[in-house]
Design a protein around this motif. Structure first.
Motif, PDB file in Angstrom:
ATOM      1  N   LYS A 154      -3.898  -3.946  -6.702  1.00  0.00           N
ATOM      2  CA  LYS A 154      -4.164  -4.307  -8.096  1.00  0.00           C
ATOM      3  C   LYS A 154      -5.199  -3.373  -8.721  1.00  0.00           C
ATOM      4  CE  LYS A 154      -3.188  -9.272  -7.834  1.00  0.00           C
ATOM      5  NZ  LYS A 154      -3.779 -10.628  -7.967  1.00  0.00           N
ATOM      6  N   LEU A 155      -6.169  -2.975  -7.892  1.00  0.00           N
ATOM      7  CA  LEU A 155      -7.234  -2.099  -8.391  1.00  0.00           C
ATOM      8  C   LEU A 155      -6.832  -0.632  -8.364  1.00  0.00           C
ATOM      9  CD1 LEU A 155     -10.263  -3.806  -6.582  1.00  0.00           C
ATOM     10  CD2 LEU A 155      -9.528  -4.119  -8.961  1.00  0.00           C
ATOM     11  N   GLY A 156      -5.616  -0.359  -7.869  1.00  0.00           N
ATOM     12  CA  GLY A 156      -5.150   1.016  -7.800  1.00  0.00           C
ATOM     13  C   GLY A 156      -5.698   1.799  -6.633  1.00  0.00           C
ATOM     14  N   MET A 157      -6.238   1.084  -5.628  1.00  0.00           N
ATOM     15  CA  MET A 157      -6.831   1.760  -4.471  1.00  0.00           C
ATOM     16  C   MET A 157      -5.894   1.752  -3.265  1.00  0.00           C
ATOM     17  SD  MET A 157     -10.673   0.153  -4.832  1.00  0.00           S
ATOM     18  CE  MET A 157     -11.275   1.057  -3.395  1.00  0.00           C
ATOM     19  N   ALA A 158      -4.701   1.184  -3.430  1.00  0.00           N
ATOM     20  CA  ALA A 158      -3.704   1.191  -2.352  1.00  0.00           C
ATOM     21  C   ALA A 158      -2.357   1.534  -2.955  1.00  0.00           C
ATOM     22  CB  ALA A 158      -3.656  -0.163  -1.653  1.00  0.00           C
ATOM     23  N   THR A 159      -1.533   2.158  -2.163  1.00  0.00           N
ATOM     24  CA  THR A 159      -0.216   2.564  -2.650  1.00  0.00           C
ATOM     25  C   THR A 159       0.804   1.457  -2.399  1.00  0.00           C
ATOM     26  OG1 THR A 159       0.413   3.560  -0.536  1.00  0.00           O
ATOM     27  CG2 THR A 159      -0.763   4.961  -2.128  1.00  0.00           C
ATOM     28  N   LEU A 160       1.945   1.599  -3.052  1.00  0.00           N
ATOM     29  CA  LEU A 160       3.024   0.650  -2.854  1.00  0.00           C
ATOM     30  C   LEU A 160       3.528   0.675  -1.419  1.00  0.00           C
ATOM     31  CD1 LEU A 160       5.011  -1.386  -4.130  1.00  0.00           C
ATOM     32  CD2 LEU A 160       6.539   0.543  -4.579  1.00  0.00           C
ATOM     33  N   VAL A 161       3.531   1.848  -0.829  1.00  0.00           N
ATOM     34  CA  VAL A 161       3.992   1.978   0.562  1.00  0.00           C
ATOM     35  C   VAL A 161       3.107   1.154   1.490  1.00  0.00           C
ATOM     36  CG1 VAL A 161       4.305   3.590   2.479  1.00  0.00           C
ATOM     37  CG2 VAL A 161       4.989   4.254   0.160  1.00  0.00           C
ATOM     38  N   GLN A 162       1.782   1.224   1.262  1.00  0.00           N
ATOM     39  CA  GLN A 162       0.861   0.448   2.107  1.00  0.00           C
ATOM     40  C   GLN A 162       1.095  -1.056   1.931  1.00  0.00           C
ATOM     41  OE1 GLN A 162      -2.753   2.253   0.521  1.00  0.00           O
ATOM     42  NE2 GLN A 162      -3.127   3.261   2.488  1.00  0.00           N
ATOM     43  N   LEU A 163       1.346  -1.479   0.692  1.00  0.00           N
ATOM     44  CA  LEU A 163       1.582  -2.900   0.444  1.00  0.00           C
ATOM     45  C   LEU A 163       2.897  -3.352   1.077  1.00  0.00           C
ATOM     46  CD1 LEU A 163       0.839  -5.557  -0.853  1.00  0.00           C
ATOM     47  CD2 LEU A 163       1.826  -4.735  -3.008  1.00  0.00           C
ATOM     48  N   ARG A 164       3.931  -2.522   0.965  1.00  0.00           N
ATOM     49  CA  ARG A 164       5.215  -2.868   1.566  1.00  0.00           C
ATOM     50  C   ARG A 164       5.106  -2.952   3.088  1.00  0.00           C
ATOM     51  NH1 ARG A 164       9.411   0.384   1.293  1.00  0.00           N
ATOM     52  NH2 ARG A 164      10.974  -1.277   1.224  1.00  0.00           N
ATOM     53  N   GLU A 165       4.346  -2.068   3.690  1.00  0.00           N
ATOM     54  CA  GLU A 165       4.148  -2.110   5.134  1.00  0.00           C
ATOM     55  C   GLU A 165       3.405  -3.375   5.556  1.00  0.00           C
ATOM     56  OE1 GLU A 165       2.166   1.456   6.238  1.00  0.00           O
ATOM     57  OE2 GLU A 165       3.968   2.714   6.156  1.00  0.00           O
ATOM     58  N   ALA A 166       2.421  -3.768   4.749  1.00  0.00           N
ATOM     59  CA  ALA A 166       1.683  -4.992   5.058  1.00  0.00           C
ATOM     60  C   ALA A 166       2.599  -6.213   4.939  1.00  0.00           C
ATOM     61  CB  ALA A 166       0.489  -5.126   4.119  1.00  0.00           C
ATOM     62  N   GLN A 167       3.438  -6.217   3.896  1.00  0.00           N
ATOM     63  CA  GLN A 167       4.382  -7.317   3.731  1.00  0.00           C
ATOM     64  C   GLN A 167       5.404  -7.359   4.864  1.00  0.00           C
ATOM     65  OE1 GLN A 167       4.995  -6.741  -0.931  1.00  0.00           O
ATOM     66  NE2 GLN A 167       6.030  -8.578  -0.189  1.00  0.00           N
ATOM     67  N   LEU A 168       5.901  -6.201   5.240  1.00  0.00           N
ATOM     68  CA  LEU A 168       6.867  -6.134   6.346  1.00  0.00           C
ATOM     69  C   LEU A 168       6.237  -6.624   7.638  1.00  0.00           C
ATOM     70  CD1 LEU A 168       9.606  -5.301   7.497  1.00  0.00           C
ATOM     71  CD2 LEU A 168       8.696  -2.981   7.786  1.00  0.00           C
ATOM     72  N   SER A 169       4.984  -6.248   7.859  1.00  0.00           N
ATOM     73  CA  SER A 169       4.280  -6.701   9.060  1.00  0.00           C
ATOM     74  C   SER A 169       4.133  -8.223   9.061  1.00  0.00           C
ATOM     75  CB  SER A 169       2.902  -6.040   9.130  1.00  0.00           C
ATOM     76  OG  SER A 169       2.193  -6.517  10.263  1.00  0.00           O
ATOM     77  N   MET A 170       3.851  -8.801   7.879  1.00  0.00           N
ATOM     78  CA  MET A 170       3.722 -10.262   7.812  1.00  0.00           C
ATOM     79  C   MET A 170       5.080 -10.935   8.013  1.00  0.00           C
ATOM     80  SD  MET A 170       2.027 -12.658   4.830  1.00  0.00           S
ATOM     81  CE  MET A 170       3.346 -12.365   3.655  1.00  0.00           C
ATOM     82  N   ALA A 171       6.135 -10.363   7.450  1.00  0.00           N
ATOM     83  CA  ALA A 171       7.474 -10.929   7.624  1.00  0.00           C
ATOM     84  C   ALA A 171       7.874 -10.926   9.097  1.00  0.00           C
ATOM     85  CB  ALA A 171       8.490 -10.154   6.795  1.00  0.00           C
ATOM     86  N   GLN A 172       7.580  -9.830   9.783  1.00  0.00           N
ATOM     87  CA  GLN A 172       7.894  -9.748  11.205  1.00  0.00           C
ATOM     88  C   GLN A 172       7.054 -10.744  12.013  1.00  0.00           C
ATOM     89  OE1 GLN A 172       7.174  -5.594  11.944  1.00  0.00           O
ATOM     90  NE2 GLN A 172       9.252  -4.981  11.320  1.00  0.00           N
ATOM     91  N   ALA A 173       5.799 -10.925  11.594  1.00  0.00           N
ATOM     92  CA  ALA A 173       4.934 -11.899  12.273  1.00  0.00           C
ATOM     93  C   ALA A 173       5.476 -13.316  12.084  1.00  0.00           C
ATOM     94  CB  ALA A 173       3.506 -11.796  11.742  1.00  0.00           C
TER      95      ALA A 173
END
Length: 445
Positions: free
Chosen positions: A399-418
């Motif tokens: 939201k603050l522009g300090m992370a990329t979409l790729v990083q957010l998608r990877e975090a979401q994918l990691s949570m989905a797999q968890a």
């Protein structure tokens, strides 16, 4: 005119909503106990096993009849009409026709086997063993049915948990797509981020639809296992999977030979084979029987050619005695039967040893799986908290522009797999727990 039209239109919409909502309201919560009870009441395999056991119980109810005698009655009536011609020694000839007579015969016979090499005792005891084996067959089918219902029931709960996990992803993707669109509108975002967010959102929505179909299919499968008239759409189940973390290997193995229906059935078959061997050995011994018969004979001749012949004759009376049948040579059939029965007994004993070995192996493997799944579940419960926290942090920085979409998608994918691993670990723990109780024969409790 328009007001009437609008009223009709509103009434139609109201009725449509009622029809659409009816299936939802008609759904009732199906408990595991109710599902098991319905399956045990209606399951085809259990009904077939009960029918087999009923046949054995009929034989058992007549088991003492082998000690009683057999009594048979016979009766007959014969009418004759003959022509006869005789030439005597002195050359005299006699000739007559229409010689009519009738003959009545009746008897009642009794045969009572007093000794047959103790075969009758073995036959009586084998009937009891067959009845016991039938009860173990039913128990085995009941245990397997309960285990199948439990697996199916909690498979639905697992799929519902997967839907909940997908809903979390959908909510995150909706917020992500909205945020990406807002960034694009104010000139700080990029069009590919918006498009990718919408693609991910649609992918999760598609996955949710597939999961809903899977839940519906599993419900129908459960309804079929219960052999119930209701459809899967008429009931719902909780999305929780209760677990027993306190199963110990020693408690599972303790008394398993006395409680496992497969081993109980194998032992009953050994007893049946033993009684069959006794029946075969009885063929080496003589058979002593008591016999008695009451006879009645009545003959009436309307006309005779010989003046010394009787016109009427009647006799009745009874006789009795003992009959001994001593086997001397019968093509060695008795010894052949004995050898076949001995091999049958040996095969049943080997089958029991094999069953016991396989069940002990299955218990050890199932317990190892149960223990591993418990440890995996504990680890995944920790992982899901870490994954949630990680997604929250990355989302805030995005939201603050300090992370990329790729990083957010990877975090979401990691949570989905968890989430997937956590739900699977819960279900697998329940399956291994159910299998252990099935093997012990304690799943009925």
């Amino acid at each position: 005119m328009n007001n009437g039209f609008y009223k009709i239109q509103h009434l139609f919409l109201f009725l449509l909503l009622l029809v659409c909502a009816a299936p939802v309201r008609a759904q009732r919560l199906l408990t595991l106990e109710e599902a098991i009870a319905t399956a045990l009441l209606n399951n085809y395999q259990i009904q077939l096993s009960k029918n087999d056991s009923t046949i054995a119980s009929i034989d058992y109810s007549y088991r003492n009849m082998v000690f009683l005698p057999s009594v048979n009655g016979n009766a007959g009536l014969t009418n004759t009409n003959n022509s006869q011609k005789q030439t005597l020694a002195d050359g005299t000839q006699r000739k007559s026709s229409n010689l009519r007579s009738n003959n009545i015969q009746a008897n009642v016979s009794l045969n009572w086997v007093l000794f047959d090499g103790l075969k009758m005792f073995a036959t009586r005891d084998k009937a009891a063993a067959l009845l016991e084996a039938g009860s173990y067959t039913i128990k085995e089918q009941i245990v397997n049915t309960i285990a199948a219902v439990i697996a199916n029931y909690y498979a639905i709960a697992r799929s519902k948990q997967q839907i909940e996990a997908t809903d979390v992803q959908i909510k995150l993707n909706e917020e992500r797509a909205k945020l990406a669109q807002n960034k694009l509108d104010i000139g700080t975002g990029a069009k590919p981020d918006v498009l990718q967010s919408k693609v991910d959102l649609n992918s999760q929505k598609s996955l949710r639809m597939q999961q809903e179909v899977q839940v519906a299919q599993l419900k129908e499968q459960l309804a079929q296992a219960m052999n119930s008239q209701i459809s899967g759409a008429a009931f719902d189940i909780p999305d929780t999977i209760p677990l027993n973390y306190d199963l110990a290997l020693g408690n599972i193995l303790d008394g398993i030979e006395q409680n496992n229906p497969s081993l109980q059935l194998a032992r009953a078959r050994i007893q049946i084979a033993q009684y069959a061997l006794k029946e075969s050995k009885a063929g080496l011994y003589p058979t002593l029987s008591f016999n008695s018969m009451y006879n009645f004979t009545r003959t009436e001749n309307k006309k005779v050619i010989n003046p010394f012949s009787t016109l009427f004759n009647q006799s009745h009376g009874y006789n009795y005695g003992l009959t001994a049948v001593i086997p001397i040579f019968n093509q060695l059939s008795a010894r052949r039967d004995i050898r076949q029965s001995q091999w049958g007994l040996k095969m049943e004993e080997l089958n029991y040893d094999n069953q016991r070995s396989l069940i002990n192996l299955n218990v050890l493997n199932s317990y190892k799986n149960y223990d591993q799944q418990k440890r995996a579940l504990k680890l995944e419960e920790e992982n899901i908290e870490l994954a949630k926290e990680n997604v929250d942090i990355v989302f805030q920085t995005y939201k603050l522009g300090m992370a990329t979409l790729v990083q957010l998608r990877e975090a979401q994918l990691s949570m989905a797999q968890a989430f997937d691993r956590l739900i699977e670990a819960r279900y697998n723990t329940k399956l291994s727990e159910t299998e252990l109780m099935r093997l012990k024969g304690a799943i009925l409790k």
